[in-house]
Structures are given as C-alpha cells and as structure tokens.
Motif scaffolding. Structure first.
Motif, short mmCIF file in Angstrom:
data_model
loop_
_atom_site.label_atom_id
_atom_site.label_comp_id
_atom_site.label_asym_id
_atom_site.label_seq_id
_atom_site.Cartn_x
_atom_site.Cartn_y
_atom_site.Cartn_z
N SER A 153 -15.63 41.94 25.53
CA SER A 153 -15.59 43.41 25.59
C SER A 153 -14.16 43.92 25.76
O SER A 153 -13.84 45.04 25.34
N HIS A 158 -16.45 47.93 27.90
CA HIS A 158 -17.77 48.25 28.49
C HIS A 158 -17.80 47.88 29.96
O HIS A 158 -16.97 47.10 30.43
N ARG A 213 -21.11 43.62 20.94
CA ARG A 213 -20.62 44.02 19.61
C ARG A 213 -21.23 45.32 19.11
O ARG A 213 -20.59 46.09 18.41
N TYR A 214 -22.51 45.57 19.46
CA TYR A 214 -23.15 46.78 18.93
C TYR A 214 -23.09 47.98 19.87
O TYR A 214 -23.48 49.07 19.48
N THR A 215 -22.63 47.77 21.10
CA THR A 215 -22.58 48.91 22.03
C THR A 215 -21.19 49.56 21.95
O THR A 215 -20.17 48.88 22.10
N PRO A 216 -21.16 50.86 21.69
CA PRO A 216 -19.86 51.51 21.57
C PRO A 216 -19.09 51.50 22.90
O PRO A 216 -19.69 51.34 23.97
N THR A 217 -17.80 51.69 22.77
CA THR A 217 -16.93 51.70 23.95
C THR A 217 -17.48 52.67 25.00
O THR A 217 -17.94 53.75 24.68
N GLY A 275 -26.45 50.73 23.73
CA GLY A 275 -25.96 50.88 22.35
C GLY A 275 -26.78 51.83 21.51
O GLY A 275 -27.57 52.63 22.05
N PRO A 276 -26.65 51.74 20.19
CA PRO A 276 -27.29 52.71 19.29
C PRO A 276 -28.81 52.61 19.22
O PRO A 276 -29.48 53.53 18.75
N ARG A 281 -21.22 47.06 9.75
CA ARG A 281 -20.94 46.99 11.19
C ARG A 281 -21.03 45.53 11.66
O ARG A 281 -20.20 45.06 12.42
N THR A 305 -17.77 43.42 13.17
CA THR A 305 -17.78 42.89 14.54
C THR A 305 -17.89 41.37 14.56
O THR A 305 -18.09 40.77 15.60
#
Ligand code: ADP
Length: 434
Positions: free
Chosen positions: A297, A301, A334-338, A362-363, A384, A388
């Motif tokens: 991360s 995160h 990897r899939y969770t935004p900052t 995440g999304p 994406r 990543t």
C-alpha cells in the motif's frame, strides 16, 4: 401311427357303409339299425373330440392338454409337442434379446437400431436420453423426426459414415452429441450416440486458455521488443535510457508474474492434495500478511488487523495458504483507492469452524460478476487489473487452494462500499492451542 389310425377308421367306416348298403338292399332291418347306430356313435365321438380340441385351443395351456382316443390322442400329442418347442424357442429368443439389451446398455455409447427407412426399431436407455427418444412410442418413427438437426439429416442422408458427426445446439436437448452411423445387415444401420458436452466444454476452455495466455504474454513482449529496437536505433541520454529500462523491467516483471501464476495453477491442478500439512501459527501468518499489505500500500491505505481467535491455528500447506491469503490481501490493496481501509480478520465460527477474511472499502463488485471472478483471466476492468500488476489468475488460484483445504470461498460486495472475501475452514482443519 396317425396314418394307421386313420386307415383303421376309414376301413371300419367303409365296412359299416358296405354292410348298410347290402342289408338295406336285402331288406334286413336289425343289421341296418346296428350299422346306423355305429355310425351315430362314431359321429358323436368325433364331434365330442372336436369340441374338446376347440375348447382347448380357445384357452390354450400346455398343462391342460386333453387326453383322447386313437387319432385324437396322436393329434393332441402333436399339438402339445409343437407348442412345447415354440415355447422353448420363445424362451431362447427372449434370453438372446435380453442379453443383447444388457450388452447395449453396458456400452458407454447409446445404441439406436434403424431400418432402411431410418425408422427406429430399437434404442438403448442411454440413446433415449441422448437423442430424446421415447420408448416404445417412438419405435417405427423416423429418427429424423425425433432428432431434428440439419447437420444430422445431412450426415444420415449423405451416407458417408466413416467419421462421426458432432451436433451442437440440438433443440430441446441442450447437450453436445456425437453420432456415428454403422451399417449392418442388408440395409439396416446402428447409430452410436455419445454425450460429449463435457469434453466439448473442456476443449473450448483449453482453446480460450491458450488464447488468453498468448494474449497476456504478447502485450508486454511487444512493449519490450519495441523498446529494444528503440534502444538500438535511437541514441538516448542517461535519463531517457533509465526511463526505457524501467518500463522494460515492469513488463518483464509482468510476464514473470504471469508465468509464476501459471506454474502455480498447473501444480495445484496436477496434485490432488497439498504436499505438506502442518499446523500453521495463525498469529505469525496474520502479522506477515499485515506487514505485506502495508508494504504494498505504501501508506496509501489504512491497514487493520483483527485477530479475534489467537488460540485457533490452521492445519494445511503453509505455502499454499500464504499464497491464497496473500492474493486476497493484494487484491484488496490494489483495487481500493487511496485513503481506503483494508481489514484482515481471523475468527471462530459455529461448529468449530474458523474464518479468514479481508474487508476493503474499495469500489465493490456488481453481483453479476461475482460468480465468475474465480474463472481464469476473468476481470471486471481489464485495464485496472493490468495497471495494478494483476495477472487475472489470483482468484482462480485461491479457489483451488480453498478446495484442497475443504474451505469455502465467499464473496460479498456492495457497489460503492467495498468487498469482503472470506475463506471458511472446516473443524477438521482447525486446531486449538492454549
Ligand atoms: P487480477 O489479477 O486481475 O486481480 P484476480 O483473479 O485476483 O485477478 O481477480 C479477478 C477480478 O476480480 C479482478 O480483475 C477484479 O476485477 C476483481 N476483484 C478481485 N478482488 C477485488 C476487490 N477486492 N475489489 C474489487 N474487485 C476485485
């Protein structure tokens, strides 16, 4: 013997008739009455036996064979012998039919016998299931009216039967069928049916897999070879060279990751059970995962560890389980935004089970994708995933490792809120330490 009795009967009849004629001509009455009486007795006797024969044949049973006198006894015995031999032949025929039937039922293929007009004369149970034949209702019907498929009609009528025909999308059957016609006798044929739905599916999967691997390798390879040409052709300063080499390094790392994942998958598929099983100290495993997540991360995160069952350990292959847990953690990062939060958890579940889970903010994943996420190379957002560093094989690996440890992989997700991936281990995989 019968001829003798008939001759005797006819002779007696002739004598009686002759005596009757003489006596009538001579005017003798007693002889006439005696002769007439004999004739009446003879006729009644014959009629009685005829009646007996008639009622026996009307309700024919061998055990009820009547007894008679003279020719009649011979006749009854002859009928008895004929019926007996017919009964024996019937029994033999029935046995042969039954052994033919069990032989065809034992065959891995379905068997349909067709006459010269393509009418079904016999179909084994398996063939009935394959081709949708109803027995005995469809006996005598043309197979082309039962198994309606243009490819099959063309094959059957083309009469080139050295190779089987493959029928996909057979209406109402929903399976892939392979049929081979074999001619026999004068103009009869056997149609051997085989359900190849599974083989066909595996073949399609194999082709897709090869196409996907080639595609995944070709992209970074094209980038690397393009840069090699550029390096050879264009003079560059130090900074430009470093930039190019860095991109080349990323692309080769991508290829390396893909090959590593492919080898892992192939190893998991070729071995039935985990190679080494030990008791894994979960607190250590979780600390390592926590540490790896923070490293991956790079402070983007908040990573939280919730070990709610420090006394519960896991029995299994340490390397495989670390790989499965690591894939779930790496996906979450990897899939969770900052700015998002990733929580790694371990807790006891009812009935002595234990659960490892990873929760992210995440999304989230739309429900129609969830069932397919463990398919090889299935990605919701291809770009994406690649950016990543994903290979598209992570969850396929997790699924295999879970199955080898009798664990259940559950995915819960809310679009816009996050996802929860969990592995539920059965009691026999969980051990308790003080
Ligand atoms: P990849 O290497 O592409 O990450 P995976 O098999 O690990 O391949 O995951 C398959 C797909 O599942 C990913 O491409 C991504 O679309 C989706 N996915 C996996 N984990 C998450 C997550 N935590 N949040 C959102 N989507 C995820």
């Amino acid at each position: 013997m019968a001829g003798l009795w008939i001759r005797v009967g006819l002779t007696v009849l002739a004598i009686v008739l002759f005596a009757l004629l003489i006596q009538t001509a001579a005017g003798g009455r007693v002889a006439f009455v005696v002769a007439f009486g004999c004739l009446v007795i003879w006729v009644v006797f014959q009629l009685w036996h005829l009646q007996k024969l008639n009622s026996w044949l009307g309700d024919f049973r061998l055990a009820k064979t009547p007894r008679g006198l003279g020719t009649w006894d011979i006749l009854y015995s002859a009928i008895y012998r004929l019926a007996k031999s017919y009964e024996r032949q019937q029994a033999q025929l029935k046995t042969s039919l039954e052994s033919f039937r069990s032989a065809t039922e034992a065959m891995p293929d379905g068997v349909i016998a067709l006459d010269s007009h393509n009418q079904v004369t016999y179909a084994s149970d398996r063939a009935c299931r394959h081709a949708g034949i109803r027995v005995p209702a469809d006996y005598g019907r043309s197979i082309l009216n039962i198994l309606r498929h243009p490819g099959f009609a063309e094959y059957l009528e083309g009469k080139v039967w050295d190779q089987p025909v493959v029928l996909r999308n057979v209406p109402t059957l929903g399976r892939v069928l392979q049929i081979q016609v074999v001619p026999y006798g004068q103009s009869d044929r056997l149609a051997l049916t085989r359900d190849i739905t599974q083989i066909d599916k595996l073949e399609t999967m194999r082709q897709d897999f090869v196409a996907n691997v080639s595609h995944e390798l070709r992209t970074p390879l094209t980038v690397v070879s393009g840069y090699v040409e550029t390096l050879q052709a264009i003079p560059m300063d130090e900074a430009q060279r470093n930039q190019v080499l860095q991109t080349m390094g990323q692309q080769t790392a991508r290829m390396q990751a893909l090959i590593d994942d492919l080898l892992t998958l192939s190893k998991l598929e070729s071995e039935q059970r985990p190679s080494s099983e030990i008791t894994i100290h979960m607190s250590d495993m979780l600390s390592r995962l926590h540490h790896d997540a923070e490293r991956l991360s790079r402070g983007a995160h908040q990573v939280v560890l919730q070990n709610q069952a420090p006394s519960l350990q896991l029995v299994g292959d340490a390397q495989e389980l670390a790989s499965a847990f690591g894939n779930l953690v790496s996906n979450a990062v990897r899939y969770t935004p900052t700015g998002g939060t990733i929580t790694i958890g371990w807790e006891a579940r009812h009935g002595g089970q234990a659960e490892f889970w990873v929760l992210d903010t995440g999304p989230g994943i739309e429900s129609q994708h969830i069932g397919r996420l463990t398919e090889r190379f299935y990605r919701i957002d291809k770009d994406r995933s690649r950016v990543t560093g994903g290979t598209g094989l992570g969850l396929a690996i997790v699924k295999h490792i879970a199955a080898r440890h009798e664990a259940r992989l559950d995915i819960e997700s809310q679009v816009g809120q996050g996802s929860r991936f969990s592995l539920l281990f059965p009691e026999r995989r969980v051990s308790q330490t003080a």
